[in-house]
Motif scaffolding. Structure first.
Motif, mmCIF file in Angstrom:
data_model
loop_
_atom_site.group_PDB
_atom_site.id
_atom_site.type_symbol
_atom_site.label_atom_id
_atom_site.label_comp_id
_atom_site.label_asym_id
_atom_site.label_seq_id
_atom_site.Cartn_x
_atom_site.Cartn_y
_atom_site.Cartn_z
ATOM 1 N N GLU A 27 0.864 -1.194 0.000
ATOM 2 C CA GLU A 27 0.000 0.000 0.000
ATOM 3 C C GLU A 27 0.892 1.233 0.000
ATOM 4 O OE1 GLU A 27 -2.976 0.077 3.020
ATOM 5 O OE2 GLU A 27 -4.109 -1.529 2.080
ATOM 6 N N SER A 28 1.741 1.305 1.024
ATOM 7 C CA SER A 28 2.692 2.419 1.132
ATOM 8 C C SER A 28 3.862 1.924 1.970
ATOM 9 C CB SER A 28 2.024 3.613 1.816
ATOM 10 O OG SER A 28 3.004 4.471 2.359
ATOM 11 N N THR A 29 5.067 2.217 1.525
ATOM 12 C CA THR A 29 6.231 1.798 2.317
ATOM 13 C C THR A 29 6.248 2.529 3.667
ATOM 14 O OG1 THR A 29 7.591 3.458 1.211
ATOM 15 C CG2 THR A 29 7.674 1.207 0.324
ATOM 16 N N GLY A 55 0.389 5.223 -2.411
ATOM 17 C CA GLY A 55 1.588 6.020 -2.134
ATOM 18 C C GLY A 55 1.192 7.405 -1.657
ATOM 19 N N ARG A 56 1.841 7.861 -0.601
ATOM 20 C CA ARG A 56 1.448 9.142 0.000
ATOM 21 C C ARG A 56 2.512 10.205 -0.198
ATOM 22 N NH1 ARG A 56 1.356 9.519 5.099
ATOM 23 N NH2 ARG A 56 2.062 7.516 5.882
ATOM 24 N N GLY A 57 2.053 11.422 -0.499
ATOM 25 C CA GLY A 57 2.953 12.567 -0.551
ATOM 26 C C GLY A 57 2.641 13.486 0.610
ATOM 27 N N ARG A 58 3.247 14.668 0.616
ATOM 28 C CA ARG A 58 2.943 15.640 1.672
ATOM 29 C C ARG A 58 1.561 16.237 1.456
ATOM 30 N NH1 ARG A 58 5.782 20.119 1.145
ATOM 31 N NH2 ARG A 58 5.476 20.885 3.243
ATOM 32 N N ARG A 59 1.034 16.848 2.523
ATOM 33 C CA ARG A 59 -0.226 17.589 2.465
ATOM 34 C C ARG A 59 -1.364 16.750 1.917
ATOM 35 N NH1 ARG A 59 0.229 23.109 2.506
ATOM 36 N NH2 ARG A 59 2.296 23.787 3.057
ATOM 37 N N ARG A 120 13.146 21.095 -12.325
ATOM 38 C CA ARG A 120 11.956 20.230 -12.237
ATOM 39 C C ARG A 120 12.131 19.210 -11.127
ATOM 40 N NH1 ARG A 120 8.420 20.296 -16.592
ATOM 41 N NH2 ARG A 120 9.094 21.709 -18.221
ATOM 42 N N LYS A 121 10.987 18.813 -10.521
ATOM 43 C CA LYS A 121 11.048 17.920 -9.360
ATOM 44 C C LYS A 121 11.336 16.479 -9.784
ATOM 45 C CE LYS A 121 8.185 16.396 -5.452
ATOM 46 N NZ LYS A 121 7.176 16.782 -4.477
ATOM 47 N N VAL A 122 12.399 15.900 -9.208
ATOM 48 C CA VAL A 122 12.662 14.467 -9.426
ATOM 49 C C VAL A 122 12.326 13.636 -8.200
ATOM 50 C CG1 VAL A 122 14.453 14.562 -11.215
ATOM 51 C CG2 VAL A 122 15.128 14.647 -8.817
#
Ligand code: BTN
Length: 259
Positions: A27-29, A55-59, A120-122
């Motif tokens: 689900e998510s590490t 997978g989760r990011g911020r906010r 750019r974001k990597v």
């Protein structure tokens, strides 16, 4: 290129004291690492996956990466005398050093937790601390590595991947092993020395340091000169009228070339 990260990691030589658990799909590490932490797993365990269903990011954002296209890892760390923001700093600096050493690119750090190449974001970093005693931090790192022919659906326009920037496919296993080596080298320093050297390295790579930036802060957009970051992680701007402004939880606006 053999892109079986699991098989590569079975044979990889890691620095002493580091362990990796690799799964094809989770689900998510982050959740894997937190559950392991609650069961007493040791510091310096790395949880890695080929793909994540949640997978989760911020906010509250999601982190999108098609199977085997990215490095998706969560580090379980139980180290003394460091605040959660110090671990974000550690991960960002170690990741920049890895990308620089392996790919001869020039990564920079966009406050508070992104790594950029050529504007750019990597990669993004998500640090989560336990509030229980016997505490730990879980540092999630998502790197866009190989996208092949097209940007994956749902990935923001301002993102890029290492393959696009380097001009050739990048070996995820090598990337992870060098990243762990860099983390291990920093963690081997005495805490005081590590703290000051890491923050120096972080400031040295800070995107738009000294330049005018725009920041989204609680629904408003602020403009000012980026003059630094406080030890608690707050961004410091000098506003147009010369007044200092501290931003604790905002987001620097990224306007990559050609968008
Ligand atoms: C961000 O830029 O918003 C942070 C993204 C962090 C993504 C990584 S991928 C591995 C780990 N597992 C997750 O669910 N999230 C982090």
């Amino acid at each position: 290129m053999d892109d079986s990260l699991g098989r590569f990691l079975e044979r990889a030589a890691l620095p002493p004291g580091w362990h990796i658990l690799h799964e094809p799909v989770v689900e998510s590490t982050q959740e894997l690492a937190r559950a392991a932490a609650a069961r007493g797993w040791p510091s310096r365990t790395v949880f890695s996956a080929d793909s994540q269903t949640v997978g989760r990011g911020r906010r509250g954002r999601s982190w999108i990466a098609p199977p085997r296209s990215g490095l998706l890892v969560s580090l379980l760390l139980r180290e003394h005398a460091a605040s959660p923001v110090d671990f974000t700093v550690l991960a960002a600096v170690a990741l920049c050093e890895t990308i620089e050493a392996l790919l001869k690119l020039d990564p920079v750090i966009k406050w508070p937790n992104d790594v950029l190449v050529n504007g750019r974001k990597v990669a993004g970093i998500l640090t989560e601390a336990s509030d229980a005693s016997g505490g730990y931090v879980v540092v999630g790192i998502g790197v866009n590595v190989n996208w092949g022919a097209a940007r994956p659906e749902g990935v923001p326009q301002e993102a890029t991947c290492l393959e696009l920037q380097a001009g050739y496919p990048v070996h995820r296993g090598e990337l992870l092993v060098v990243l762990i080596e860099r983390l291990g080298t920093w963690l081997a320093l005495a805490p005081g020395e590590r703290h000051s050297a890491l923050w120096r390295a972080w400031h040295g790579r800070l995107w738009r340091h000294g330049e005018t930036v725009r920041v989204l802060d609680v629904g408003r957009t602020l403009e000012g000169r980026l003059i630094g970051v406080d030890p608690d992680g707050a961004l410091l701007l000098e506003s147009v009228d010369g007044a200092p402004v501290r931003i604790i939880d905002g987001e620097l606006i990224l306007e990559p070339p050609g968008t």
